[in-house]
Design a protein around this motif. Sequence first.
Motif, mmCIF file in Angstrom:
data_model
loop_
_atom_site.group_PDB
_atom_site.id
_atom_site.type_symbol
_atom_site.label_atom_id
_atom_site.label_comp_id
_atom_site.label_asym_id
_atom_site.label_seq_id
_atom_site.Cartn_x
_atom_site.Cartn_y
_atom_site.Cartn_z
ATOM 1 N N UNK A 219 -16.578 -31.701 -3.068
ATOM 2 C CA UNK A 219 -16.216 -31.245 -1.719
ATOM 3 C C UNK A 219 -17.283 -30.325 -1.142
ATOM 4 N N UNK A 220 -17.784 -29.434 -1.995
ATOM 5 C CA UNK A 220 -18.843 -28.525 -1.530
ATOM 6 C C UNK A 220 -20.104 -29.302 -1.165
ATOM 7 N N UNK A 221 -20.439 -30.268 -2.020
ATOM 8 C CA UNK A 221 -21.631 -31.068 -1.734
ATOM 9 C C UNK A 221 -21.467 -31.889 -0.458
ATOM 10 N N UNK A 222 -20.238 -32.390 -0.241
ATOM 11 C CA UNK A 222 -19.991 -33.170 0.967
ATOM 12 C C UNK A 222 -20.111 -32.302 2.216
ATOM 13 N N UNK A 223 -19.570 -31.089 2.159
ATOM 14 C CA UNK A 223 -19.692 -30.184 3.315
ATOM 15 C C UNK A 223 -21.151 -29.883 3.607
ATOM 16 N N UNK A 321 -22.097 -41.648 0.191
ATOM 17 C CA UNK A 321 -21.920 -41.678 -1.257
ATOM 18 C C UNK A 321 -21.014 -40.544 -1.723
ATOM 19 N N UNK A 322 -21.243 -39.366 -1.198
ATOM 20 C CA UNK A 322 -20.411 -38.235 -1.585
ATOM 21 C C UNK A 322 -18.969 -38.411 -1.128
ATOM 22 N N UNK A 323 -18.800 -38.972 0.078
ATOM 23 C CA UNK A 323 -17.447 -39.192 0.571
ATOM 24 C C UNK A 323 -16.700 -40.205 -0.318
ATOM 25 N N UNK A 324 -17.395 -41.257 -0.725
ATOM 26 C CA UNK A 324 -16.765 -42.249 -1.595
ATOM 27 C C UNK A 324 -16.411 -41.634 -2.952
ATOM 28 N N UNK A 329 -12.418 -39.377 -6.727
ATOM 29 C CA UNK A 329 -12.006 -38.253 -7.550
ATOM 30 C C UNK A 329 -10.652 -37.704 -7.116
ATOM 31 N N UNK A 330 -10.388 -37.741 -5.819
ATOM 32 C CA UNK A 330 -9.104 -37.258 -5.328
ATOM 33 C C UNK A 330 -7.954 -38.151 -5.834
ATOM 34 N N UNK A 331 -8.176 -39.459 -5.796
ATOM 35 C CA UNK A 331 -7.144 -40.370 -6.316
ATOM 36 C C UNK A 331 -6.921 -40.157 -7.814
#
Length: 461
Positions: A219-223, A321-324, A329-331
């Motif tokens: 999440x941090x990397x995605x932000x 890529x990070x969003x995917x 990971x969330x699932x």
Amino acid sequence: MSFHQLLLVLQARWRLVATIALAVVGVVVTISLILPKQYTAEASVVINTKGMDPISGVQLQVLPSYMATQVDIINSDRVAQRVVKTLKLDQVPAFRTQWEEATKGKGSFESWLGELLNKKLEIKPSRESNVININFKWPDAKAAAALANAFTQAYIDTNLDINVEPAKQYATFFTERLKVMRADVEAAQKQLSDFQRENGITAADERLDVESARLQELSTQLVAAQSQRMDSASRQQQAGNKNAMSPEVLQNPLIANLKADLSRMESQRDEIVRRLGKNHPDYQRSEADIAALKDRIAQESARVVTSLGTSNQVNLQREAELRAALDAQRKKLLLLKNQRDQLTVLQNDVLAAQRAYDTTSQRLTQSSLESQTQQTNIVVLNAATEPADPSSPKIWLNTLLAIVIGAFFAVIAALFAELRDQRVRSPSELTRLLSVPILTNVPRRPQPSRKFFGGFFRRPA
């Protein structure tokens, strides 16, 4: 009137010329001798605008208006009032008498005295360096040096106060906020403990902790990736706008140098137009050089824009890529959570409250240090010393100007007198007036001899 005729007029009216010139010189010299002498003492300070802040460790950034702000601080009433208090000038009876005569006792004596000192103060910031010269003019040489040094020290102390006062206010504010945040941390920790006790949870599952940490990291990397992508997209859009210039284009050293060369060449072209016109070969050559330089600037700008587009594509791919990875990971994490979801929320509340508390504590420590600092970026370069010679009035300079001005007015007076009483002073002038040739020139009749020292010396007849 020719130059020869002018010389004849001045020769004929030399008494008038000499009288006016000597009168002007005499008046100026007399006034210069009567005027009280003024002594100017000079002190200089240097302002350090480079390096790191010793407390926050942040790189110092100086705005273009910084030096002008420092000059305004020196000229401020706050600095003048500090000088008055330091030297105890408000206790001098002569100043109070002068204030009563000037204002009839109205207004503030300290403010009037500060304005009086500011009128004698002259600030000269250097154009090529960070040095500021502080000049003070006063009838007494020793007092001028003391006042210049007092203004220098008052400026340093005032600058330190300006930096310290906000830090003291921040320290008070953070102290009050720290009390509130400490209560928030304790409340969040108590809520987490109650939940663990009610549900019999002693520790979180190790696997859940690992997966939660991985989710937090993604999440941090995605932000961060989103921020980079938005920044690169904004810069690319701004660079593609013809009506606006991207900061990357403006800050590119090569493009900046090329634009400086373009400005210089355009100035040279304008100079060629003024001197030679647009049909001159130098103008055509200058136009060709300017066009070539503009093309090169456009090419370099396009190259920068292209590099921004590539960077934006990379950021988009990385964000995808990070969003995917984050969704996967969330699932995965949802399968492990169930009962521990609320526990994680409570733990996050505790961590957030603790981070806020730690951040505020750090800011409080920094503000407390800044409020107690006695260091400043201003250093006295040269202290003022007692001047040996007065700075005004400058008798030699005034005399020289008086000679020039007196000569000018004397010539004007001679010409005016000649216009009122015109006379024939040369054979050529007589020929021009009468339009007849001159047959002969009768010499002037010798003047009677003049007596000197009682007749002992006589001019020959």
